[in-house]
Design a protein around this motif. Structure first.
Motif, PDB file in Angstrom:
ATOM      1  N   MET A 224       0.851  -1.191   0.000  1.00 24.29           N
ATOM      2  CA  MET A 224       0.000   0.000   0.000  1.00 24.29           C
ATOM      3  C   MET A 224       0.884   1.237   0.000  1.00 24.29           C
ATOM      4  O   MET A 224       1.877   1.292   0.692  1.00 24.29           O
ATOM      5  CB  MET A 224      -0.881  -0.045   1.244  1.00 24.29           C
ATOM      6  CG  MET A 224      -2.265   0.526   1.066  1.00 24.29           C
ATOM      7  SD  MET A 224      -2.277   2.267   0.811  1.00 24.29           S
ATOM      8  CE  MET A 224      -1.998   2.839   2.469  1.00 24.29           C
ATOM      9  N   MET A 225       0.460   2.223  -0.762  1.00 33.25           N
ATOM     10  CA  MET A 225       1.345   3.361  -0.972  1.00 33.25           C
ATOM     11  C   MET A 225       1.849   4.007   0.315  1.00 33.25           C
ATOM     12  O   MET A 225       3.019   4.200   0.499  1.00 33.25           O
ATOM     13  CB  MET A 225       0.664   4.416  -1.853  1.00 33.25           C
ATOM     14  CG  MET A 225      -0.534   5.122  -1.223  1.00 33.25           C
ATOM     15  SD  MET A 225      -0.283   6.848  -0.793  1.00 33.25           S
ATOM     16  CE  MET A 225      -1.614   7.131   0.330  1.00 33.25           C
ATOM     17  N   VAL A 226       0.970   4.273   1.237  1.00 34.62           N
ATOM     18  CA  VAL A 226       1.380   5.095   2.364  1.00 34.62           C
ATOM     19  C   VAL A 226       2.322   4.349   3.291  1.00 34.62           C
ATOM     20  O   VAL A 226       3.358   4.855   3.698  1.00 34.62           O
ATOM     21  CB  VAL A 226       0.155   5.621   3.134  1.00 34.62           C
ATOM     22  CG1 VAL A 226       0.602   6.444   4.322  1.00 34.62           C
ATOM     23  CG2 VAL A 226      -0.701   6.479   2.223  1.00 34.62           C
ATOM     24  N   GLU A 227       1.959   3.109   3.631  1.00 33.12           N
ATOM     25  CA  GLU A 227       2.752   2.437   4.650  1.00 33.12           C
ATOM     26  C   GLU A 227       3.987   1.724   4.100  1.00 33.12           C
ATOM     27  O   GLU A 227       4.933   1.488   4.827  1.00 33.12           O
ATOM     28  CB  GLU A 227       1.872   1.472   5.449  1.00 33.12           C
ATOM     29  CG  GLU A 227       0.834   2.189   6.301  1.00 33.12           C
ATOM     30  CD  GLU A 227       1.433   3.184   7.318  1.00 33.12           C
ATOM     31  OE1 GLU A 227       2.553   2.965   7.814  1.00 33.12           O
ATOM     32  OE2 GLU A 227       0.780   4.202   7.587  1.00 33.12           O
TER      33      GLU A 227
ATOM     34  N   PHE B 294       5.762   2.753   1.349  1.00 33.18           N
ATOM     35  CA  PHE B 294       6.624   3.628   0.591  1.00 33.18           C
ATOM     36  C   PHE B 294       7.801   4.126   1.428  1.00 33.18           C
ATOM     37  O   PHE B 294       7.693   5.060   2.200  1.00 33.18           O
ATOM     38  CB  PHE B 294       5.803   4.813   0.076  1.00 33.18           C
ATOM     39  CG  PHE B 294       6.550   5.730  -0.815  1.00 33.18           C
ATOM     40  CD1 PHE B 294       6.975   5.303  -2.049  1.00 33.18           C
ATOM     41  CD2 PHE B 294       6.844   7.016  -0.415  1.00 33.18           C
ATOM     42  CE1 PHE B 294       7.679   6.150  -2.885  1.00 33.18           C
ATOM     43  CE2 PHE B 294       7.552   7.878  -1.241  1.00 33.18           C
ATOM     44  CZ  PHE B 294       7.957   7.443  -2.480  1.00 33.18           C
TER      45      PHE B 294
END
Lengths: 77, 362
Positions: B1-4, B6
């Motif tokens: 998932m992008m937020v966690e 990245f």
């Protein structure tokens, strides 16, 4: 791990009043309550025990990386 | 998932911050940093972060497991109701927590109707669908969880549903820890998702009154390492302050809607914490306006004193980080995740349970 103070990010797929369908990744969809946040389709929310507690954005995630680098650079100066 | 995902687990960044931690720690005596969240303990233990820290920097786990601190008397009340034929709905973690004589799981084995739910919303739906049965939701958890209870109470759910409210408030417990002089804490890692709700202001007293560096911290390994570094830096500069490392999920003012809802629905009262005793202004109770949903009143429950700590169990010392699980003589002998003696071994957020599941943590 299912922990009581953990909140997991998920992407909002559709919103109907206080209820939204969110995607926890890889197609795992769940209905969650979004009464505590203002969300639109496409937003990422932090979900705890079936309730979205905050909206998180790509920009804020980038901001964290910027903060970290700033801290390291200040220390290295 | 992008937020966690990245770059939040970037090894190069981790190496850089660990180097800084080691360098700055050289200038300090022994430092003891306390976190108060089961998820922080999980991150620290699972990723072996303690092994990356210098010998003079210790991170201890405070009372951050919401299941572990529910007093036996409140488990006993839920069991009493269940044995009377009321359907108890609860989080899975609380099932095996020992009451004075038995756990909810034991009561279930005796035929009581106890159902695990993902959240309070499931309990509301169950009660709506089964109007001929009485339901109680056992509402445990810190400020992260309390808003969900507030939402459902505000909506005035079906008449066959009421609530055993056992929510607790974290900052008063942190105050208790900082006032325990023999713990001699030097800094706080404040809990990320509690702070998502309450914001950063409630922690101000720690730097201002107690000169404790306090950093609101996220749950990725890099978050925790940066939290530790920020605390060390504050100590090094001799300027204790309140900082927010977890800006991507914690606003200065927290979640205003959630805070307003909690204020409308709950009043703040003194609360008993297992292993810690009564802490002033540390628990929520339903306000008079909503008391028809209070299971205590609906079923005339009177809390008797419960047996919080079983003989030989050291959960009361584990919970304040005074001793490590490995210093308890029952750990992994008489007390295991399969057969827990104390609450710290039951919950997936209990310090003993987390240590038991991950080898080589000591």
């Amino acid at each position: 791990m299912m922990a009581m103070c953990l909140a997991i990010p998920a992407k909002v797929v559709d919103v109907k009043g206080d209820s939204a369908r969110v995607d926890f990744g890889e197609g795992v969809l769940r209905e969650v309550n979004v009464a505590l946040v203002d969300v639109e389709v496409g937003n990422y929310v932090l979900v705890h025990a079936g309730y979205a507690i905050e909206v998180i954005s790509e920009e804020e995630a980038q901001e964290t990386l910027r903060l970290w680098n700033e801290i390291l650079e200040a220390a290295e100066a | 998932m992008m937020v966690e995902n990245f770059r939040f687990r970037d090894a190069v960044l981790a190496k850089r911050v660990v180097k800084k931690i080691n360098k700055i720690a050289l200038k300090e005596d022994n430092i003891k940093i306390c976190h108060v969240c089961g998820t922080h303990e999980w991150t620290i233990t699972h990723f072996g972060l303690r092994s990356l820290l210098p010998d003079n920097v210790e991170v201890i786990a405070g009372p951050g497991c919401p299941v572990c601190i529910v007093p036996a008397s409140e488990i006993d009340e839920a069991i009493q109701l269940a044995l009377k034929g009321v359907v108890i709905t609860c989080f899975g973690d609380v099932l095996r927590v020992p009451g004075s004589k038995m756990s909810l799981l034991d009561a279930k084995a005796e035929g009581a109707d106890i159902r695990v739910v993902y959240g309070i919303g499931d309990a509301v739906k169950m009660a709506e669908k089964n109007v001929d049965k009485e339901f109680v939701f056992f509402a445990i958890g810190f400020e992260t969880t309390a808003p969900s209870t507030a939402i459902e109470v505000m909506k005035k759910p079906a008449e066959n549903l009421s609530f055993l409210v056992s929510h607790r408030i974290i900052p008063p417990a942190m105050k208790l820890l900082v006032e325990m002089k023999d713990l001699s804490l030097n800094g706080f890692i404040a809990p990320g998702h509690v702070s998502t709700i309450i914001g950063v202001k409630p922690y101000r007293i720690f730097p201002e009154l107690y000169h404790m560096p306090t950093v609101v911290t996220g749950f990725e390994p890099l978050d925790v390492l940066f939290g530790v570094y920020m605390i060390l830096k504050q100590l090094n500069e001799g300027k204790p302050r309140l900082e927010n490392e977890y800006i991507r999920a914690v606003r200065e003012e927290g979640n205003v809607k959630a805070r307003q809802l909690m204020r409308k629905v709950f009043e703040v009262v003194d609360g008993n914490w297992r292993g810690l005793g009564v802490i002033p202004s540390s628990a929520f109770k339903l306000r008079e306006e909503y008391e028809s949903f209070d299971a205590h009143l609906r079923y005339c429950l009177k809390a008797k004193e419960g047996v919080d700590i079983q003989p030989g169990c050291k959960c009361h010392l584990i919970i304040i980080g005074k001793i490590k699980p490995t210093e308890c003589s029952l750990f992994m002998k008489a007390c295991t995740p399969q057969k827990p003696v104390g609450p710290c071994m039951v919950s997936s957020e209990g310090t003993c349970h987390i240590w038991a599941k991950v080898s080589k943590v000591a």
